[in-house]
Design an enzyme around this catalytic site. Structure first.
Site, PDB file in Angstrom:
ATOM      1  CG  ASP A   1      -1.901   1.160   1.238  1.00  0.00           C
ATOM      2  OD1 ASP A   1      -1.645   2.174   0.565  1.00  0.00           O
ATOM      3  OD2 ASP A   1      -2.932   1.064   1.937  1.00  0.00           O
ATOM      4  CB  VAL A   2       1.873   3.598  -2.705  1.00  0.00           C
ATOM      5  CG1 VAL A   2       2.265   2.507  -3.703  1.00  0.00           C
ATOM      6  CG2 VAL A   2       0.510   4.197  -3.052  1.00  0.00           C
TER       7      VAL A   2
ATOM      8  CE1 TYR B   1      -5.674  10.198 -11.871  1.00  0.00           C
ATOM      9  CE2 TYR B   1      -6.027  11.786 -13.637  1.00  0.00           C
ATOM     10  CZ  TYR B   1      -5.490  10.583 -13.188  1.00  0.00           C
ATOM     11  OH  TYR B   1      -4.766   9.791 -14.041  1.00  0.00           O
TER      12      TYR B   1
ATOM     13  CE  LYS C   1      -2.160  11.143 -12.328  1.00  0.00           C
ATOM     14  NZ  LYS C   1      -1.116  10.114 -12.118  1.00  0.00           N
TER      15      LYS C   1
ATOM     16  CB  THR D   1      -7.367   1.409 -17.128  1.00  0.00           C
ATOM     17  OG1 THR D   1      -7.801   2.569 -16.396  1.00  0.00           O
ATOM     18  CG2 THR D   1      -6.290   1.808 -18.124  1.00  0.00           C
TER      19      THR D   1
END
Length: 309
Positions: A57-58, A149, A153, A185
């Site tokens: 889990d990052v 998001y 980014k 995806t």
């Protein structure tokens, strides 16, 4: 000579396609993602390669350091580090729960920074290596209902540019940023949703294998930034040169092309926990050309299948 490649976010979408692409080259792989069950499936798909899977889990403190140790304990070094892990959330900024916004930023920006820091420390110690991060065309433009998001980014874009400047004294350490546009995806269905309509990638949509090929190509031909998507540059020019027109059009276009007509109750998606049942190579937004290629006999069909990944 085979390389040792770490792929963070290998259970689904671009990361899964990337794992397959490196496996086909004969590289040795260290695959990381949250769901051990899905990692086992990806390992089976990479059967021709030597693979270590490390459930990770990052966002957990120390998890990426542990991943690097596991890689070096098994293979002695890391040559390439690829980070593709990301989550997404839909909703108007003021209606998106703060905890969801913060977790998206934690996963898509802060955890990527940690991943880069771990990889670069290893590369500094060994003197060489290639770090490949996945951004988005949304690191150059904006779209409504995706504030967390987009903010992540844009932040990643600035971080990468800064670190690339700092790496000018280390020519054998390369940092590449791959910026996809719309990709087929599962991330859109997996996204947290507080908007009431399920998201989808607006056309034109690329397959995850196309992005994976760009990532693999960065190992052989490192570049500062690679764009994957036929309309990426067009959108960037419109955003920069005609901001007023862009802002008028982007909302209606997002509602028409970036959101489906399917209603959905508010939910957190996979922002806080994985859903192995939803993890796959593709999201079902494009026809499965590889499946169609299986019906083509002989060397032509084999060549098509290799090309499609």
């Amino acid at each position: 000579m085979s390389r040792v490649v770490v792929v963070v976010g290998a259970s689904s979408g671009i990361g899964r396609a990337t794992a397959r692409a490196f496996a086909e080259r004969g590289d040795r792989l260290v695959l990381a993602a949250r769901a051990a069950q899905t990692l086992a499936e990806v390992r089976a798909e990479c059967a021709d390669a030597e693979v270590l899977t490390v459930p990770t889990d990052v966002t957990e403190p120390g998890a990426l350091d542990a991943l690097a140790r596991a890689a070096t304990d098994r293979f002695g070094r890391v040559d390439v580090w690829v980070h593709t892990a990301a989550v997404m959330a839909y909703g108007r900024f003021d209606e998106l729960p703060e905890r969801v916004f913060d977790e998206v930023v934690r996963t898509d920006l802060l955890a990527v920074a940690t991943s880069a820091r771990v990889a670069l420390r290893h590369f500094r110690a060994t003197g060489s290596g290639t770090l490949i991060l996945t951004g988005s065309v949304l690191g150059h433009i904006t779209a409504p209902y995706m504030s967390a998001y987009v903010a992540s980014k844009w932040g990643l874009q600035g971080l990468v540019r800064t670190v690339q400047q700092e790496l000018r004294d280390s020519p054998r350490i390369r940092l590449c940023l791959v910026n996809p546009g719309s990709v087929d995806t599962p991330v859109y269905q997996q996204a947290a949703n507080y908007l009431g309509r399920i998201g989808r990638p607006p056309p034109p949509v690329s397959g995850p294998q196309r992005v994976a090929r760009a990532i693999v190509d960065c190992v052989d031909r490192p570049r500062r930034e690679v764009s994957v998507g036929r309309l990426n540059y067009v959108m960037r020019v419109g955003f920069t040169a005609l901001p007023g027109v862009y802002d008028v059009l982007v909302g209606p276009l997002m509602r028409l092309a970036g959101l489906s007509g399917r209603a959905v109750d508010a939910h957190d998606g996979t922002v806080f926990a994985p859903n192995p049942a939803s993890e796959a190579l593709r999201g079902g937004h494009l026809p499965d050309l590889r499946q169609l290629a299986r019906s083509v006999p002989g060397p032509v069909g084999a060549a098509l299948r290799r090309r499609l990944g």
